[in-house]
Design an enzyme around this catalytic site. Structure first.
Site, PDB file in Angstrom:
ATOM      1  N   ARG A  26       0.815  -1.236   0.000  1.00  0.00           N
ATOM      2  CA  ARG A  26       0.000   0.000   0.000  1.00  0.00           C
ATOM      3  C   ARG A  26       0.841   1.275   0.000  1.00  0.00           C
ATOM      4  O   ARG A  26       0.400   2.311   0.503  1.00  0.00           O
ATOM      5  CB  ARG A  26      -0.975   0.013   1.173  1.00  0.00           C
ATOM      6  CG  ARG A  26      -2.000  -1.113   1.164  1.00  0.00           C
ATOM      7  CD  ARG A  26      -3.020  -0.898   0.050  1.00  0.00           C
ATOM      8  NE  ARG A  26      -4.121  -1.831   0.130  1.00  0.00           N
ATOM      9  CZ  ARG A  26      -5.343  -1.522   0.581  1.00  0.00           C
ATOM     10  NH1 ARG A  26      -5.623  -0.318   0.963  1.00  0.00           N
ATOM     11  NH2 ARG A  26      -6.280  -2.436   0.616  1.00  0.00           N
ATOM     12  N   ARG A  30      -2.722   6.634   0.135  1.00  0.00           N
ATOM     13  CA  ARG A  30      -3.118   7.819   0.892  1.00  0.00           C
ATOM     14  C   ARG A  30      -2.070   8.404   1.815  1.00  0.00           C
ATOM     15  O   ARG A  30      -2.224   9.527   2.267  1.00  0.00           O
ATOM     16  CB  ARG A  30      -4.396   7.524   1.674  1.00  0.00           C
ATOM     17  CG  ARG A  30      -5.586   7.391   0.757  1.00  0.00           C
ATOM     18  CD  ARG A  30      -6.737   6.720   1.453  1.00  0.00           C
ATOM     19  NE  ARG A  30      -6.379   5.362   1.838  1.00  0.00           N
ATOM     20  CZ  ARG A  30      -7.203   4.530   2.466  1.00  0.00           C
ATOM     21  NH1 ARG A  30      -8.396   4.918   2.785  1.00  0.00           N
ATOM     22  NH2 ARG A  30      -6.813   3.302   2.752  1.00  0.00           N
ATOM     23  N   ARG A  39      -5.671  12.128  -6.761  1.00  0.00           N
ATOM     24  CA  ARG A  39      -6.985  11.537  -6.472  1.00  0.00           C
ATOM     25  C   ARG A  39      -8.070  12.613  -6.398  1.00  0.00           C
ATOM     26  O   ARG A  39      -9.193  12.410  -6.837  1.00  0.00           O
ATOM     27  CB  ARG A  39      -6.832  10.783  -5.147  1.00  0.00           C
ATOM     28  CG  ARG A  39      -8.028  10.284  -4.469  1.00  0.00           C
ATOM     29  CD  ARG A  39      -8.355   8.872  -4.915  1.00  0.00           C
ATOM     30  NE  ARG A  39      -9.261   8.257  -3.970  1.00  0.00           N
ATOM     31  CZ  ARG A  39     -10.503   8.689  -3.752  1.00  0.00           C
ATOM     32  NH1 ARG A  39     -10.966   9.696  -4.433  1.00  0.00           N
ATOM     33  NH2 ARG A  39     -11.256   8.074  -2.871  1.00  0.00           N
ATOM     34  N   ASP A  76      -6.386  -2.564  -7.906  1.00  0.00           N
ATOM     35  CA  ASP A  76      -7.016  -3.174  -6.734  1.00  0.00           C
ATOM     36  C   ASP A  76      -7.311  -4.631  -7.054  1.00  0.00           C
ATOM     37  O   ASP A  76      -7.463  -5.000  -8.217  1.00  0.00           O
ATOM     38  CB  ASP A  76      -8.313  -2.442  -6.357  1.00  0.00           C
ATOM     39  CG  ASP A  76      -8.673  -2.721  -4.901  1.00  0.00           C
ATOM     40  OD1 ASP A  76      -8.230  -1.969  -4.024  1.00  0.00           O
ATOM     41  OD2 ASP A  76      -9.356  -3.727  -4.646  1.00  0.00           O
ATOM     42  N   TYR A 154     -15.315 -11.527  -1.264  1.00  0.00           N
ATOM     43  CA  TYR A 154     -16.002 -10.311  -1.728  1.00  0.00           C
ATOM     44  C   TYR A 154     -17.158 -10.639  -2.670  1.00  0.00           C
ATOM     45  O   TYR A 154     -18.186  -9.966  -2.658  1.00  0.00           O
ATOM     46  CB  TYR A 154     -15.006  -9.353  -2.403  1.00  0.00           C
ATOM     47  CG  TYR A 154     -14.112  -8.676  -1.389  1.00  0.00           C
ATOM     48  CD1 TYR A 154     -14.612  -7.651  -0.579  1.00  0.00           C
ATOM     49  CD2 TYR A 154     -12.790  -9.071  -1.202  1.00  0.00           C
ATOM     50  CE1 TYR A 154     -13.815  -7.042   0.382  1.00  0.00           C
ATOM     51  CE2 TYR A 154     -11.986  -8.464  -0.245  1.00  0.00           C
ATOM     52  CZ  TYR A 154     -12.499  -7.459   0.539  1.00  0.00           C
ATOM     53  OH  TYR A 154     -11.722  -6.855   1.495  1.00  0.00           O
TER      54      TYR A 154
HETATM   55  O1  CP3 Z   1       0.065  -1.638  -2.608  1.00  0.00           O
HETATM   56  C1  CP3 Z   1      -0.150  -0.660  -3.363  1.00  0.00           C
HETATM   57  O2  CP3 Z   1       0.329   0.452  -3.137  1.00  0.00           O
HETATM   58  C2  CP3 Z   1      -0.911  -0.896  -4.652  1.00  0.00           C
HETATM   59  C3  CP3 Z   1      -2.304  -0.627  -4.607  1.00  0.00           C
HETATM   60  C4  CP3 Z   1      -3.284  -1.540  -3.887  1.00  0.00           C
HETATM   61  C5  CP3 Z   1      -4.556  -1.066  -3.511  1.00  0.00           C
HETATM   62  N1  CP3 Z   1      -5.270  -2.102  -3.032  1.00  0.00           N
HETATM   63  C6  CP3 Z   1      -5.029   0.321  -3.661  1.00  0.00           C
HETATM   64  C7  CP3 Z   1      -6.141   0.810  -2.827  1.00  0.00           C
HETATM   65  C8  CP3 Z   1      -3.228  -2.902  -3.540  1.00  0.00           C
HETATM   66  C9  CP3 Z   1      -2.086  -3.891  -3.668  1.00  0.00           C
HETATM   67  C10 CP3 Z   1      -4.507  -3.255  -3.012  1.00  0.00           C
HETATM   68  C11 CP3 Z   1      -4.858  -4.612  -2.592  1.00  0.00           C
HETATM   69  C12 CP3 Z   1      -6.119  -4.848  -1.882  1.00  0.00           C
HETATM   70  N2  CP3 Z   1      -7.334  -4.249  -2.094  1.00  0.00           N
HETATM   71  C13 CP3 Z   1      -6.307  -5.838  -0.883  1.00  0.00           C
HETATM   72  C14 CP3 Z   1      -5.231  -6.792  -0.420  1.00  0.00           C
HETATM   73  C15 CP3 Z   1      -4.255  -6.190   0.489  1.00  0.00           C
HETATM   74  C16 CP3 Z   1      -4.725  -5.959   1.880  1.00  0.00           C
HETATM   75  O3  CP3 Z   1      -4.771  -4.802   2.299  1.00  0.00           O
HETATM   76  O4  CP3 Z   1      -5.020  -6.962   2.575  1.00  0.00           O
HETATM   77  C17 CP3 Z   1      -7.639  -5.770  -0.467  1.00  0.00           C
HETATM   78  C18 CP3 Z   1      -8.286  -6.629   0.588  1.00  0.00           C
HETATM   79  C19 CP3 Z   1      -8.281  -4.772  -1.255  1.00  0.00           C
HETATM   80  C20 CP3 Z   1      -9.718  -4.371  -1.232  1.00  0.00           C
HETATM   81  C21 CP3 Z   1      -9.893  -2.955  -0.850  1.00  0.00           C
HETATM   82  N3  CP3 Z   1      -9.516  -1.868  -1.610  1.00  0.00           N
HETATM   83  C22 CP3 Z   1     -10.483  -2.458   0.346  1.00  0.00           C
HETATM   84  C23 CP3 Z   1     -11.003  -3.324   1.475  1.00  0.00           C
HETATM   85  C24 CP3 Z   1     -10.447  -1.069   0.282  1.00  0.00           C
HETATM   86  C25 CP3 Z   1     -11.053  -0.086   1.263  1.00  0.00           C
HETATM   87  C26 CP3 Z   1     -10.273   0.049   2.480  1.00  0.00           C
HETATM   88  C27 CP3 Z   1      -9.146   1.041   2.306  1.00  0.00           C
HETATM   89  O5  CP3 Z   1      -7.989   0.659   2.450  1.00  0.00           O
HETATM   90  O6  CP3 Z   1      -9.501   2.186   2.011  1.00  0.00           O
HETATM   91  C28 CP3 Z   1      -9.794  -0.717  -0.926  1.00  0.00           C
HETATM   92  C29 CP3 Z   1      -9.509   0.659  -1.393  1.00  0.00           C
HETATM   93  C30 CP3 Z   1      -8.131   0.985  -1.835  1.00  0.00           C
HETATM   94  N4  CP3 Z   1      -7.319   0.185  -2.593  1.00  0.00           N
HETATM   95  C31 CP3 Z   1      -7.442   2.200  -1.565  1.00  0.00           C
HETATM   96  C32 CP3 Z   1      -6.191   2.089  -2.186  1.00  0.00           C
HETATM   97  C33 CP3 Z   1      -5.104   3.129  -2.238  1.00  0.00           C
HETATM   98  C34 CP3 Z   1      -7.993   3.399  -0.794  1.00  0.00           C
HETATM   99  C35 CP3 Z   1      -9.021   4.094  -1.603  1.00  0.00           C
HETATM  100  C36 CP3 Z   1      -8.790   5.557  -1.864  1.00  0.00           C
HETATM  101  O7  CP3 Z   1      -7.689   6.068  -2.179  1.00  0.00           O
HETATM  102  O8  CP3 Z   1      -9.817   6.243  -1.795  1.00  0.00           O
END
Ligand code: CP3
Length: 346
Positions: A26, A30, A39, A76, A154
């Site tokens: 991640r 953010r 964003r 994602d 999901y």
């Molecule tokens: O690692 C990175 O920098 C690459 C980007 C990346 C994102 N999601 C961007 C994202 C990666 C590798 C993921 C994987 C992901 N997504 C997982 C597996 C990793 C983990 O954390 O266990 C999962 C379960 C998801 C599903 C997901 N996406 C959720 C549950 C959420 C909401 C919760 C949150 O973190 O906000 C997201 C949103 C998401 N994916 C964001 C980002 C940067 C935040 C959204 C935003 O910027 O508004």
């Protein structure tokens, strides 16, 4: 394109390294004001994910701003269920939301496998190509997908959950349906990850974020069985399997056809190293909350972790994704500590 820094690939393959490679799950996100600025110009998260130019831009940001040894493509795990027929929304402050879910044979019509990856996920492949262009070989680019069990959660639940009890219920009430859906996700994931490699991904990671909510036997049957298929199909580049929370399954994971096993912060890397030997690289696993402590303490905790390693087969990371309110300066301290650390064992 020739890579100027291929540390992470050498560490993954168990080759010689001059220092430990470091990146953060991640990292593209953010914590960076520069990410939030991109964003803020857009309608939302999905526009960022689906526009290759923007996705590539935020993919490269942590390389420029934090100095990590790898980039991870900004996308994602939910793009796969969407390509299969379940559209998702990313609700502000709430997370993922699927209008439709799969809880019966009926629902399998929203789990298509017979489509062209380029057609429905071409935007990710394009982002990979653009990001590599901008990286110009500075560091390798990691591609990724969710592991079948986590994607299943999901698709069945339709949103996040602490227990994913609808998903686990299905394993008891209709295991045949569960296996059918898991097989379909597996097929698409293999094609998708192969396409990522073809587009330029140098390494791959499977995120099994909900592995830890299953018992060990159920995780073997409904989780690792499919991860094994994926690992056997993807042998061109090093693969990392990150099964969060699945402590007791780590020895089984280390026997799969992967280069690297991801560890969360609850896992004892010293004990795991003893148990699995030197045949796999370990990735992780500082507690993400450690980065809330002072700079000095971040340095101490990071050093303590590095001191505990008895093998050079490590890729340094946190034990899960970096939390959004972490100060990027603390992340820099973490990275700097790893980069300045001298390797004292061969
Ligand atoms: O690692 C990175 O920098 C690459 C980007 C990346 C994102 N999601 C961007 C994202 C990666 C590798 C993921 C994987 C992901 N997504 C997982 C597996 C990793 C983990 O954390 O266990 C999962 C379960 C998801 C599903 C997901 N996406 C959720 C549950 C959420 C909401 C919760 C949150 O973190 O906000 C997201 C949103 C998401 N994916 C964001 C980002 C940067 C935040 C959204 C935003 O910027 O508004």
């Amino acid at each position: 394109m020739e890579l100027k820094n291929d540390l992470i690939l050498r560490a993954a393959r168990g080759e010689s390294i001059e220092r430990y490679p470091v990146w953060l799950m991640r990292q593209a996100g953010r914590i960076l004001p520069e990410y939030r600025a991109v964003r803020a110009k857009l309608s939302g998260f999905k526009e960022l994910v689906e526009t290759p130019q923007f996705s590539a831009e935020v993919t490269v940001q942590p390389v420029d701003l934090l100095g990590v040894d790898a980039a991870i493509i900004f996308s994602d795990i939910l793009v796969v269920p969407e390509a299969m027929g379940l559209e998702y929304q990313m609700l502000e402050a709430k997370g993922p939301w699927f209008e439709k879910t799969i809880r019966s044979e009926e629902g399998l019509r929203f789990a298509e496998t017979n489509f062209d990856i380029e057609d429905r996920l071409g935007y990710v492949l394009e982002a990979i190509k653009l990001a590599n262009k901008e990286l110009d070989g500075r560091v390798p680019l990691i591609g990724f997908a969710g592991a079948p069990w986590t994607i299943f959660c999901y698709m069945v639940e339709g949103h996040g959950s602490k227990t994913f009890s609808e998903s686990r219920k299905l394993l008891y009430t209709n295991p045949t349906l569960a296996h059918e859906l898991l097989s379909r996700i597996t097929d698409v994931t293999i094609q998708y990850m192969k396409a990522q490699v073809k587009a330029g991904a140098h390494m791959l990671q499977l995120f099994d974020s909900w592995a830890g909510i299953l018992g060990t036997e159920q995780y073997a049957e409904f989780g690792l069985k499919y991860v094994d298929k994926i690992a056997n199909a993807l042998t061109e580049v090093p693969l990392t399997i990150f099964s969060k929370g699945a402590i007791l399954s780590i020895p089984a994971i280390a026997k799969l056809n992967c280069a690297t096993v991801g560890l969360d912060w609850n896992m004892d890397s010293v004990a795991i190293r003893k148990e699995i030997g030197d045949s796999r690289t370990l990735q992780g696993n500082l507690d993400p909350c450690a980065l809330y402590s002072s700079h000095k303490e971040v340095e101490n905790l990071t050093r303590k972790m590095l001191d505990s390693f008895t093998s050079k087969r490590h890729i340094v990371n946190l034990g899960h994704g970096v939390y959004p309110d972490i100060d990027p300066e603390k992340v820099k301290t973490f990275i700097k500590t790893v980069k300045n650390y001298e390797l004292h064992h061969e």
